[in-house]
Structures are given as C-alpha cells and as structure tokens.
Design an enzyme around this catalytic site. Structure first.
Site, PDB file in Angstrom:
ATOM      1  CB  SER A 538      -0.965  -0.037   1.190  1.00 23.48           C
ATOM      2  OG  SER A 538      -1.999   0.898   1.037  1.00 23.48           O
ATOM      3  CG  ASP A 623      -6.859  -2.294  -3.359  1.00 18.97           C
ATOM      4  OD1 ASP A 623      -7.459  -1.566  -2.547  1.00 18.97           O
ATOM      5  OD2 ASP A 623      -5.678  -2.619  -3.226  1.00 18.97           O
ATOM      6  CG  HIS A 658      -5.962  -2.260   0.355  1.00 15.35           C
ATOM      7  ND1 HIS A 658      -5.163  -1.702  -0.626  1.00 15.35           N
ATOM      8  CD2 HIS A 658      -5.405  -1.894   1.538  1.00 15.35           C
ATOM      9  CE1 HIS A 658      -4.183  -1.017  -0.061  1.00 15.35           C
ATOM     10  NE2 HIS A 658      -4.304  -1.120   1.248  1.00 15.35           N
TER      11      HIS A 658
END
Length: 686
Positions: A538, A623, A658
C-alpha cells in the site's frame, strides 16, 4: 528466470494530462477501466506469464504452504471474554478457512451458542469478510455486516439469536460500521458515497423499517473528513466522530434517548485532534490541544464539554507519545510509546501507587486487548516479540499478579525461541537522525555479508510498525534469512514528530531513511546488495516504488503489494476513493508546491531507463484503497523502460481487494508465492 520476449506488452495509448501549464504523457492511462475487456485480458496475460515463469516453483510453493500451515493450530480459539452476562468466543475448526463466533451464558461450562459460522456464510463465494458484529443490550439480537467482493462495501443484517432467524431488515452498500441504541430496536450506521467510498453519512434505522425510510442523522460536508459511529464503553453514550488527518470533532447523544438530537462535544478547530472516553460524571479527552504534539489527557464534565472546561490529567511530554487509555472503575490504564517501545501505565483513581508493567525484551510489542468489563480489577493485555509468540495475559492491577490465559502455539515440534536472536540497532540517516531497526534471525549468524535479508517498512499515516512474532516468518528465518523492520519516519514509532517529519513536504525522509537503513545493514555486513530484499504494501508499496527508482543497485529483489505508485494522477482525481481525505498526508496537488514535490518522487512518473531489481508486484482487482490500475500501469511502464533482464511479475487476484484473499489458508498461499520468489532468487530449494 530471465525476462524475455514472452513477457506481456501493454499497448501504448498516449494521454495528455495537463496541470499548471505542464503536460505529462501517460501511455497506460487506458488501464484504469475494469469494465474494459481489453484491460481484463491484459491482467490475465500478466497472470499467465507469472504462472508460466514460476511453474518450476509450483511444488516448492505447495511445500512452503504446507510447512507454514503445519505450524498453525487449526482448531484454535480466542480467550473468552465476559460481556453483559455472556462469554464470547471466536474459534476455528480444523481444515476450515473462516472463524466461528459463539457464546456461552454466564459460565464457560454452559452449552455453546453458535452465532455465526463464517464457513457456511462464505460457501460458494470467492471472497467473504464479516465486518461489524454487535449484540443488542438485551442479548437477543445481533447486527452483522459482510462484504462478498473485497471492495469494503458492506451489507448489514440482523439475526435473532434465540430463533436463529435472519430478520427482513437489510441495509446495503454501506461501510459496515453500526451500533445499537439502548432500546434494542434502534440502530445507527455509517453510509458512504457511492463513487468515492468516503464515509460521509450517519443514518438511524428502526427494526422492521425499509432502508429507504432510514433517517439521516448527520451528513459530513467536508470532503476531507470521514465519519463513523461508536458507543462508549460505559454504554451510556453514542458518539459520531468526524475525522480528517489533522482534525477531529465529536457529536454525542445519550444511548437511552435514540430519538434525541446529537450535540457537538467540541467543534472542530483545524489542527486540533481529540478522542473521548466516558467515566461517571466526566469525559476523558486525549488531545493535542495547545501544541501538545505527543498528546495529553484532559477531563471535562459531561454537561460542559467545550474545550474551555477541559482540565489537565496527564501533561504533554516531549519524549512520550500518549496513544490510548482504558477506563476501569478503580483504575486508569494508559498506553504510551517511549523510545519506540510500548509502555502500559497503571494509575489508580485514588491517586496513589501508580506503576508501569515491566517488559524486559530489547524489542517487543505490548497492548491492551478485550477490556469490555468496566467493574473489574483485571486488565487483559497481549505481549509478543520477534522471537516470542503472542501471549494473552490477565493482570490483576491491585495484587500485581498475572495469569497467562493463552500463549500462541507453534506446532511442528521444532520451535524454540532460544534458537533465535532479536536485536535493535540504529542506522544514521543522511541528515544525522538515528533510525531504529528491529531484527530477528537464527542463532549462529555470521556477519560476513552473505546472509539474505528481507527489509520491511511502511512509513505513512503515523502508523507505527511494531516488532511482532510470526509463525510464517520462521520459513524464512530457518533458511538463513534475517528479517528486519525499518522504523522510518512517517510512522509514529518515535513520537508524533517522527510522523510529521515524514509527510507532506518532508515525505522524502521516509524514502531516504529506508535506503539509509539498507546501507547500514550492508556496511555492518548483515547482508550485501546481492542478498538484500525489500518489501512494502500500500503506502509501503509507494516506498518500494521510490526506492527502486533512487537506489536500485542496493537490492536483489523487491516485493510490492497493492502499491500506491501513481501518486500525482490519483491525488488529482477526487472521484477516486480516499483521495480528498489524503490531502493532509501527501498534500493537495492542486496547489503548485505540492504538485511539484509529489511529481519529484511519484514512482510511476519517475520510472526511467535503468536497471531495476527483480520484482514481484501484487494487486487485487476490487481494491478500494489502491486501485488495481496503479500497479498495472507501473509494471507496464517498467517493462517498456528497464534495461535489465531481471524478473518482473504482476500478479493480480481477480477475486479480492486491498487485503488480499479472505480465507486464512488462501492468505498463506499468497505468502507462499512471495517466499518462493525470494528463495528462488537465493537458489534455496529446500
């Protein structure tokens, strides 16, 4: 596994992106349309390429998966906690991917009542995640939320725990966060914008009503804020929290009066953060008011909550970060961070005999866990270190005695924590600042530069990376790897200033800190560029993207998960989830100085014609945090420009978001892919 002509080539469709009179050319902008069959086809080509190039490791991946799985106690359960007359338990059954939530009335010897079996709920679904789970005050009903796509868009339903009937109430396309009022028939929940997924509304729902008839209680107009709803530990107040990176604001309402009007606790003041806890006739407030950078604790009467009435309880300290509190009838428990380590402080309300829990390890993690009971002298906390499995401990705050309720089991019969060394070392950054690094490795290691080392970091949002234990990590340690966490600026590891020095126009400190930690580990002969690997996900994937642009020669391989790499384009598009709420973290690129600064480090914009390390890049099609097209575009551009024959993989989970795969075993399979990538580069076959 050299790169060759069989690697997918994304077609080039130049798009001009204009800002401040300048033009950027994005050749792969077309990839940001998941409804386009050509996009899906390209992602499938990349997946097929990855599968083809790693087929020689398939048996190894399976073996790694089985090895990691074999250390896990499959039929495991949490330590029960008592709440409102019931013991609540979360457990797993052998061979099952998902948890079972159950309870027992009054006694642990009572019959088990299964509330939710997530294995049944997840059947025939490629993805499943249970979100909120909240029991009504009369113990008869449970509201629960679930996501079956991985985009963090939830459905809320209600179950009658006496009849096991699912009620007709159905609240769809929401955040999944919800609480009960004390009347057992009113629910408050947070809703989100359909496009940006910003949590911007709080609704009130009455049992039996249609979602269309729910009452809007609060709408947050400021696009840089998110809202959520919570209930105080005392069960007496409902609280709506409006939050941005720098500023917070609460509205409160008595939980016995769900049809009343929420009132502002303390109106927002830009740059002032606060959080509240109720106790008796007062609220306790953690805040950075009056430049208390590391926060302080204050209190105020329940009927006079504006900041002019706040009185200091714990003063601000320059070297100690106040992170959280737990309130009990006779004790205040304070969670602090000093010199990068957690501390738990016990303060009797009597004002006499405060003390800290003793922790002796050089690098560890300790935090309070499920403390839902107000009228108790037992504090439940967790403790672990990089070589010490997690323990859940009940500590008697009056007698200072402790009972280990559960220690994480490491199955397989081979694990002995004394076979591993953990240490904390300090690297010197370019500007002279000392950066802590937490490490763990197998005993007997020689510092001769030949050791493979995986360096991990995050470095954003003030999120501290604590030194935790991992059973799966043993797979690397037992094969000679060192695992290192670089506590770089951008987290809050060394206090709030540590965060401030790694954001906005100081963001590059995050990246150079990581590189400086790598140089230190090489100089001290823990490893060498031929054996050094980097990993981040991320915002940590952004870190990886910058690092391979500015110091590719330091690393043999890099793992970048759900990487936020197209910083400028994403931050200029306020229709993308999270963007507007991120301006205080990265800067608003509609302002020239932030645009220029972002553009100077944005990984996608700074890919150049040079050699890059071997790279494994992963993402999820659904995501909502970092859109799949960021890693996809990045890999396409790297393929076109890099001058080496090193590996470059894009691995897209077409069923997840995610957080990756939802089942516990599916998540280990994803880890086995990453580990096989590293071990194959090291030519380790066993």
């Amino acid at each position: 596994m050299p790169e060759n002509s069989s690697a997918p080539v994304a077609k080039i469709i130049p798009k001009k992106l204009k800002k401040f009179g300048e033009v950027r050319i994005d050749n792969y902008f077309w990839l940001n349309d998941r409804e386009n069959p050509e996009v899906i086809d390209y992602l499938n080509q990349e997946n097929a390429y990855y599968q083809e190039k790693t087929k020689h490791t398939k048996d190894f991946q399976t073996a790694l998966f089985e090895e990691m799985k074999s250390r896990i106690k499959e039929d495991d359960q949490s330590v029960p906690y008592l709440y409102n007359g019931y013991y609540y338990i979360t457990r797993f059954e052998k061979g099952q991917d998902y948890p079972i939530y159950s309870r027992k009335k009054v006694s642990l010897l009572a019959p088990e009542e299964i509330m939710f079996d997530c294995n049944e709920m997840a059947k025939d679904k490629p993805y499943f995640q249970l979100g909120a789970l909240s029991i009504s005050p009369d113990n008869k009903l449970a509201l629960f939320s679930y996501d079956i796509v991985g985009r963090r868009i939830y459905t809320i339903q209600i179950k009658n725990l006496e009849t096991n009937e699912i009620l007709e109430d159905k609240i769809e396309n929401v955040t999944g966060t919800a609480v009960w009022a004390n009347d057992n028939k009113t629910i408050f929940y947070s809703d989100q914008d359909n496009v940006t997924l910003r949590s911007d509304k709080i609704f009130k729902h009455k049992l039996g009503a249609k979602q269309a008839d729910d009452v809007l209680v609060y709408f947050e107009e400021d696009e840089t804020f998110n809202v959520e709803i919570a209930k105080s530990k005392s069960q007496k107040y409902l609280a709506i929290e409006s939050d941005s990176t720098l500023t917070s604001e609460y509205r409160i309402l008595e939980a016995d009066n769900p049809d009343g009007e929420f009132r502002i606790f303390q109106k927002r003041v830009r740059g002032m953060e606060y959080s509240i806890s109720h106790y008796g006739d007062s609220f306790y407030v953690i805040t950075n008011k009056d430049k208390a950078e590391n926060f302080k604790l204050m209190k105020t009467p329940v009927n006079e909550t504006s900041k002019k009435n706040w009185k200091e309880v714990i003063a601000h300290r320059k070297d100690v970060l106040l992170e959280d509190i737990e309130i009990f009838k006779d004790f205040l428990v304070v969670e602090e961070r000093e010199n990068g380590l957690n501390k738990i402080r016990i303060m009797p309300w009597s004002g006499e005999g405060e003390y800290y829990l003793p922790f002796e390890s050089e690098t560890y993690t300790a935090y309070t866990t499920s403390n839902v009971d107000f009228d108790t002298e037992i504090l439940r906390f967790a403790y672990q270190s990089m070589r010490t499995p997690s323990s859940i401990i009940d500590f008697n705050m009056r007698t200072k005695t402790k009972e280990v309720k559960k220690e994480q089991e490491v199955l397989g019969g081979k694990f002995d924590k004394d076979n591993y060394i953990e240490e904390r070392v300090w690297a010197t950054a370019t500007d002279g600042v000392k950066i802590p690094i937490s490490m763990v490795y197998k005993k007997g290691l020689k510092k001769d530069g030949s050791n493979p080392l995986l360096q991990y970091a995050y470095g954003s949002y003030g999120h501290s990376m604590d030194a935790t234990f991992s059973t799966t990590r043993l797979t690397l340690l037992d094969r000679g790897f060192i695992f290192a966490i670089a506590h770089i600026r951008g987290g809050e590891d060394l206090g709030r200033q540590w965060y401030e020095d790694g954001k906005l126009l100081k963001k590059k400190n995050t990246f150079t800190d990581f590189v400086d930690c790598s140089k230190f580990l090489i100089a001290e002969k823990y490893t060498s560029p031929q054996h050094l690997y980097a990993e981040g996900g991320s915002a940590g994937g952004l870190l990886m993207g910058v690092v391979v642009n500015i110091a590719p020669e330091l690393y043999n391989g890099v793992i970048a998960q759900v990487a936020f790499v197209d910083v400028v384009t994403t931050m200029l598009d306020d229709s993308i989830p999270l963007t507007t709420g991120e301006y205080d973290e990265w800067g608003n690129p509609n302002v020239r100085k932030y645009y220029d600064y972002m553009l100077s480090y944005s990984p996608y914009d700074n890919v150049t014609s040079q050699k890059y390390p071997n790279m494994y890049v992963s993402t999820g099609l659904h995501d909502s945090q970092v859109q799949y097209w960021e890693p996809a575009k990045w890999v396409a551009k790297l393929r076109a420009l890099k001058t080496d024959d090193n590996i470059l993989f894009l691995d897209t989970n077409m069923d997840a978001g995610h957080g990756g795969a939802s089942g516990r075993f599916e998540a280990i399979k994803e880890l086995a892919k990453e580990y096989s990538f590293l071990l194959d580069l090291e030519k380790i076959k066993i």
